[in-house]
Design a protein around this motif. Structure first.
Motif, PDB file in Angstrom:
ATOM      1  N   PHE A 241      15.336  23.139  23.848  1.00 39.00           N
ATOM      2  CA  PHE A 241      15.576  21.886  23.146  1.00 39.00           C
ATOM      3  C   PHE A 241      14.514  20.843  23.473  1.00 39.00           C
ATOM      4  CE2 PHE A 241      20.453  22.546  22.781  1.00 39.00           C
ATOM      5  CZ  PHE A 241      20.216  23.498  21.817  1.00 39.00           C
ATOM      6  N   LYS A 242      14.311  20.637  24.774  1.00 40.19           N
ATOM      7  CA  LYS A 242      13.521  19.468  25.140  1.00 40.19           C
ATOM      8  C   LYS A 242      12.030  19.754  25.277  1.00 40.19           C
ATOM      9  CE  LYS A 242      16.361  16.134  25.039  1.00 40.19           C
ATOM     10  NZ  LYS A 242      16.158  15.067  24.061  1.00 40.19           N
ATOM     11  N   MET A 243      11.682  20.788  26.069  1.00 38.40           N
ATOM     12  CA  MET A 243      10.252  21.028  26.270  1.00 38.40           C
ATOM     13  C   MET A 243       9.582  21.351  24.943  1.00 38.40           C
ATOM     14  SD  MET A 243       8.401  23.610  28.920  1.00 38.40           S
ATOM     15  CE  MET A 243       8.239  25.057  27.916  1.00 38.40           C
ATOM     16  N   MET A 244      10.232  22.216  24.154  1.00 35.61           N
ATOM     17  CA  MET A 244       9.648  22.569  22.873  1.00 35.61           C
ATOM     18  C   MET A 244       9.471  21.329  22.000  1.00 35.61           C
ATOM     19  SD  MET A 244      10.781  25.436  20.155  1.00 35.61           S
ATOM     20  CE  MET A 244      12.140  24.783  19.248  1.00 35.61           C
ATOM     21  N   SER A 245      10.481  20.463  22.001  1.00 34.01           N
ATOM     22  CA  SER A 245      10.385  19.266  21.168  1.00 34.01           C
ATOM     23  C   SER A 245       9.229  18.391  21.601  1.00 34.01           C
ATOM     24  CB  SER A 245      11.687  18.472  21.253  1.00 34.01           C
ATOM     25  OG  SER A 245      12.748  19.275  20.841  1.00 34.01           O
TER      26      SER A 245
END
Lengths: 219, 175, 349, 390
Positions: C36-40
């Motif tokens: 969710f977060k790193m990719m975003s």
């Protein structure tokens, strides 16, 4: 488009002589199968060939004239539409319409024509070539042996105009269902949306900048 | 007759469950109307065998069973089946009339195997695991066996396998 | 020793609970933190922000959504196998985590052949994927399943061979002892760092991580899933909680493989023993390591799975013939070379 | 890794083998796979039927028509100014570029020409729609090959371009801004300065793409030597735009024909690539996007002042005649053959869209490739459904 700035580059080219050369080359190769031609100086050239010389003309264009780039192939139905432009109230009785067939550039004898465009990429000019197809059984030879890319264009043309292409391997419909009846781009094929209710679009004329005369007839 | 106290209850209950599952799955292998179902039943049988090895404290053999039979052989088997005849649903060609002949053969085989096993091992018992992890047959012992007294057969086997692999490649390539 | 004082049933209960936590926790953290977060952030967007602070409850929202969805099965599918397939994949993950040691006494089982076991059960998931691909009665799924099987078999081999280097160096297949060895050994007499095998087995580590990437079917090895091509391959037809199970299995397996990699190469739950004057040969490791160990392990896992996800989000994918060629023509020869080198050095020193 | 020439040879051999297999009778039972009409790789509703032997394509046939809207028929019942609203929807990612050749064809028949400022703004918007279109292609390329990150970057930077188009025209997707004789409006205040900023950002984006995708080993090995189209075949099929230039044909309608647009007033380069493979096609598009930003920059610097509308009659009636005008659209050569009978609307419009020709080569180029290459070749040919079906 015969203005100065834009045509400077073309003026550097052989210009008219170039396009006259194209017509001459076709005349040399085809003889009286070249029916008509029209040259707009420094702009474009139209030729019309006899139906049976269609493939030969393609070969000449590709090999002699050097137009090895295939641009498109399509058909045209010169009959004025019996439905007008679909702007009339469908509930009112249809007005009397002129139904005389008048062909465009380079003339013509039949209601429907096939036309194609090929381009010479090195000398930067294109040729529009037309051919008549018979009214009773519209058909012409396929251009696939000359330009492989004509395949889909001929399929589309067959579907839209009902023009047959002799030697085409696969004249299936591209867009419409297989059992669709009629040929939509023929002028006598009605656009039903316009026949069931009046079209309001024609009154939509917007004022132009610097145009203060507001008493247009349609506003 | 052995006394009830000699029986390790949990182990026997486990064995009963595993054995029952294996029998059902074994019947499934031959009765299934679909090749993939049969192959998957075979996987269950293999897994049951692995579980039985664990019960016998032969962890290394159990793991080998899982790695070789489930992880490799059955996967390749399924792979092949799915590539070639992969339809979902019943397959009429799976069962044929040779079942009449096969049944007595299978029974005979079962009888012979059971007789041999009982004859050979009927009174032997596997020593219970002692305390913290020490096994009657640990991995090191197996490797010692393979790489010391049985080294030559092991090598011979390896060469045979290598020849088989090369042969398969030669057969498969047509050019 | 905590475990000894408890009755058997309590120990078993603890292990089951611990196993569930060890599977779900990494899956959840990896999904939230990385997916969710790193990719975003890598893609210059914020990711989920609505559920909870910084979208931290998004995961539960997603799970809730999936649980509500209808459990669909295609009409032509082989329903029984179709329903079973995700569970087989998940079972493989649970079996895998059973062997990971989290502390001197905090382990689920202490197998003698732990490494071997790990490699064996990880191959079970192939079975589940084949089942899913075949039973969906969908050509894309079948292609995906077959690709997956081919790929997993091909990459199982370099993985085994990469691990062999560690086994040779440690002289044991017991994961617990591999951890102890790494933390109590010394590098040429200097024991300030112990001897984490990432230093001596760096080639093995690299091959292992590449093979893990392939085993997890993450980009650049995601040919079996290939959402732009095979429309998620063997998962195409799954919906609702069965898809959720595939999803959990995918990320939990990523976590478990990271755990195993950190056990094999990064020193596992341990810190270099010399720091505290421990001598594992006499079992002198303190009890509090049973609590600190899991935390150390999770940290190392997050780093490794972070790398896995990082690669996943930045690379395009291989075509499957390139992928096979890479396994057979590059990874396997290199890992064989690595084994040879390790064996020679082992005998020499 | 084999080198490029070898791979081209291999792909040729594979294609021949596929032909041979099709002509003999399939030995084994092949699998027929339907890619589409609902499939992520076709970004639209194109359907491609491929017959597979293993994972190798033996025969492929695209089946279009799921989005056919019959624009050629509809133009016959519209007035000339109304047609622009229709043709906007052909290539919906570069809408403004669709309007230009039609308007130019109408102007050619009417023998009027837009004032210089209008020509400049037209050219700028034309190039902006090219950037919006091809920029998205560059990101989408990554997704087709499994790299999820580039597409978000593409959307991020495309947003700036769409904002510019919106600022100038009022419409983000379908501006409908071009008028016969000029443009609807002049540019808003501050637009030029902002555009310059955005062009800088887009050059950064191009560099980013170069680093993230084009320099990537896997990306190159997926695309190099795959889907090779020799120049002769490309010309026969009428491929255009980057697809043609990637085959080594130095042909760009912006440079090679004279139209009342401002291309001859700026200094720019037509990129070509000799390989003709998928990588070349993608690489050309990347270079062209960057080139477009440079063109826009130069045009902004030399923008003339003056009116944006020529003197045109209140009710537009186009004189009788035929005209063919085509321009170098984001997807390739987009042209209109307009036949007028001196009426309010055209008598017949033949819409020559780029994707129709570009995709017609698919059966030829897909023979002998693997299923993953089907996706990458389709991605590199770059089509937009509306542009095929019209």
């Amino acid at each position: 488009m015969s203005d100065d700035a834009a045509t400077q580059e073309l003026a550097a080219l052989p210009g008219d002589a170039l396009r006259e050369g194209v017509v001459q080359a076709l005349r040399d190769a085809l003889g009286d199968a070249l029916l008509d031609s029209l040259i707009k100086p420094n702009d474009d050239v139209w030729v019309r060939v006899r139906t049976d010389a269609w493939v030969q003309a393609g070969h000449v264009l590709r090999d002699t004239v050097g137009c090895d780039y295939f641009c498109f192939l399509s058909g045209i139905d010169w009959m004025p539409s019996p439905f007008g432009r679909g702007e009339d109230d469908p509930t009112a009785p249809a007005p009397e319409r002129d139904s005389t067939i008048k062909q465009g550039y380079a003339g013509g004898d039949t209601r429907m024509q096939v036309f194609a465009r090929v381009t010479n990429l090195s000398k930067h000019f294109g040729v529009t070539i037309k051919a008549d197809v018979a009214d009773d059984a519209p058909a012409i030879d396929s251009w696939i042996p000359v330009y492989a890319g004509a395949n889909w264009h001929e399929r589309e043309c067959h579907e839209m105009f009902g023009i047959g292409f002799n030697g085409h391997p696969d004249l299936r419909n591209m867009y419409l269902p297989t059992d669709f009846e009629g040929h939509p781009l023929r002028k006598d094929f009605p656009l039903l949306a316009r026949l069931v209710k009046p079209w309001p679009g024609i009154v939509d004329v917007e004022p132009l900048p610097g145009d203060d005369a507001e008493e247009g007839e349609a506003s | 007759m052995v006394l009830a106290s000699d029986i390790q209850v949990a182990q026997n209950v486990g064995f009963a469950i595993i054995a029952l599952t294996m029998i059902i799955a074994g019947v499934g292998v031959i009765a299934a109307r679909n090749v993939v179902h049969a192959a998957l039943s075979l996987v269950v049988v293999m897994a049951g065998a692995a579980a039985n090895y664990v019960l016998l404290s032969a962890e290394f053999v159990a793991v080998t069973q899982v790695l070789v039979y489930i992880g490799a052989v059955m996967v390749l088997f399924l792979f092949g089946v799915m590539l070639t005849r992969a339809q979902v649903g019943k397959d009429a060609e799976v069962n044929n009339k040779n079942a009449v002949v096969a049944a007595p053969v299978a029974l005979l085989l079962f009888g012979v195997l059971a007789y041999v096993l009982l004859k050979g091992f009927s009174d032997d018992k596997i020593a219970a695991t002692t305390g913290n992890g020490a096994k009657p047959q640990d991995t090191a012992a197996i490797s010692d066996l393979i790489f010391k007294p049985y080294l030559l057969p092991f090598w011979a086997l390896s060469f045979v396998l290598l020849a088989a692999v090369i042969g398969a490649i030669v057969l498969a390539r047509k050019d | 020793m905590l475990a000894v004082d408890l009755p058997y049933w309590a120990q078993s209960l603890l292990r089951v609970l611990g196993g569930t936590v060890a599977v779900l926790l990494p899956a959840g953290t990896i999904v939230y933190l990385f997916l969710f977060k790193m990719m975003s952030f890598m893609q210059s967007r914020l990711g989920p922000m609505e559920a909870g602070p910084y979208g931290s409850m998004q995961l539960f929202a997603e799970v809730g959504k999936w649980l509500q969805k209808e459990d669909l099965a295609p009409d032509g599918a082989d329903k029984r196998i179709y329903r079973m397939a995700p569970l087989v994949v998940l079972v493989s993950t649970f079996l895998l985590v059973a062997v990971v040691p989290f502390g001197p006494d905090a382990y689920f089982t202490n197998f003698d052949a732990g490494v071997f076991y790990m490699l064996a059960v990880s191959s079970i998931s192939t079975l589940g994927i084949l089942m899913a691909g075949w039973s969906s009665a969908n050509k894309y799924s079948l292609l995906g399943g077959l690709r997956a099987a081919g790929q997993l078999i091909a990459y199982e081999l370099p993985m085994v061979l990469a691990v062999l280097g560690v086994v040779i160096q440690a002289g044991t297949m017991n994961l617990q002892q591999i951890v102890v060895k790494q933390n109590s050994d010394s590098i040429f007499g200097w024991d300030g760092l112990g001897n984490p095998y990432i230093l001596t087995q760096f080639i093995g580590f690299a091959i292992f991580m590449i093979a893990v990437q392939a085993e997890l079917t993450q980009t650049p090895f995601d040919m079996p899933i290939a959402e732009s091509e095979l429309v998620s391959g063997y998962m195409t037809e799954y919906s609702g909680f069965r898809f959720l199970i595939f999803f959990i299995a995918e990320f939990a397996t990523a976590g478990v493989f990271s755990l195993i990699a950190s056990v094999l190469f990064l020193g596992g739950w341990g810190v270099p023993f010399s720091w505290f004057g421990w001598d594992a040969a006499t079992g002198s490791v303190d009890n509090w390591m049973n609590v600190a160990g899991p935390i150390i392990m999770i940290t190392k896992m997050m780093v490794l799975s972070g790398i896995i996800m990082w690669v996943r989000f930045s690379y395009p994918r291989f075509r499957e013939d390139q992928l096979q060629r890479f396994a057979w023509k590059v990874l396997i020869p290199v890992s064989l070379l690595n084994i040879m080198l390790t064996a020679i050095l082992k005998v020499a020193f | 890794m084999t080198d490029l020439a070898d791979r081209q040879k291999l792909s040729y051999i594979a294609a021949q083998a596929a032909d041979a297999r099709l002509n003999v009778e399939l030995e084994t039972e092949g699998m027929t796979l339907n890619i589409g009409p609902q499939h992520p790789a076709t970004h639209g509703t194109l359907r491609i039927i491929v017959r597979l032997d293993g994972e190798q394509v033996v025969w492929a046939e695209p089946s279009a028509g799921y989005m056919h809207r019959g624009y050629e028929k509809l133009t016959e019942v519209r007035t000339f100014p109304q047609v622009t609203a229709l043709v906007n929807r052909i290539d919906w990612l570069g809408s403004f570029a669709n309007e230009v050749p039609f308007i130019l064809a109408a102007e050619k028949l009417m023998e009027i020409e837009a004032p210089p400022r209008a020509q400049w703004i037209r050219t700028i918007l034309f190039e902006l729609s090219r950037i919006a279109n091809v920029g998205l292609f560059l990101g989408d390329l990554g997704v087709q090959l499994g790299a999820v990150t580039p597409v978000f970057m593409a959307f991020r930077d495309r947003e700036h371009v769409l904002n510019l188009i919106e600022g100038a025209t009022g419409g983000r997707f379908h501006p409908n801004f071009d008028r016969i004789g000029g443009l609807k409006d002049d540019l808003p205040a501050g637009w030029i300065a902002e555009t310059k900023q955005v062009m800088k950002k887009l050059r950064n984006f191009c560099t980013e793409m170069e680093d993230l995708l084009f320099g990537n080993e896997i990306f190159q090995s997926r695309l190099r030597g795959i889907g090779v189209i020799p120049a002769e075949v490309a010309k026969q099929y009428g491929l255009s735009g980057a697809n043609l230039r990637a085959s080594g044909v130095d042909w760009d309608l912006r440079r090679d024909q004279s139209l009342p647009l401002a291309y001859d007033k700026v200094d720019w380069k037509v990129w070509t690539h000799p390989d003709g493979d998928s990588f070349a096609r993608c690489w050309i598009r990347l270079q062209e996007t960057r080139e477009s930003t440079l063109i826009v920059d130069q045009l902004l610097d030399t923008m003339p002042s003056g009116p944006i509308m020529a003197k045109v009659p209140r009710i537009i009636k186009v004189p009788e005649g035929e005209a063919w005008v085509s321009t170098e659209n984001p997807l390739g050569e987009m042209g209109y053959y307009v036949v007028s009978k001196g009426d309010l609307g055209p008598f017949r419009v033949k819409i020559r869209s780029a994707s129709f020709n570009n995709i017609s080569i698919v059966p030829w180029v897909l023979r002998g490739v693997y299923v993953p290459d089907v996706i990458s070749i389709l991605a590199s040919l770059y089509f937009i459904l509306g542009d095929i079906d019209r």
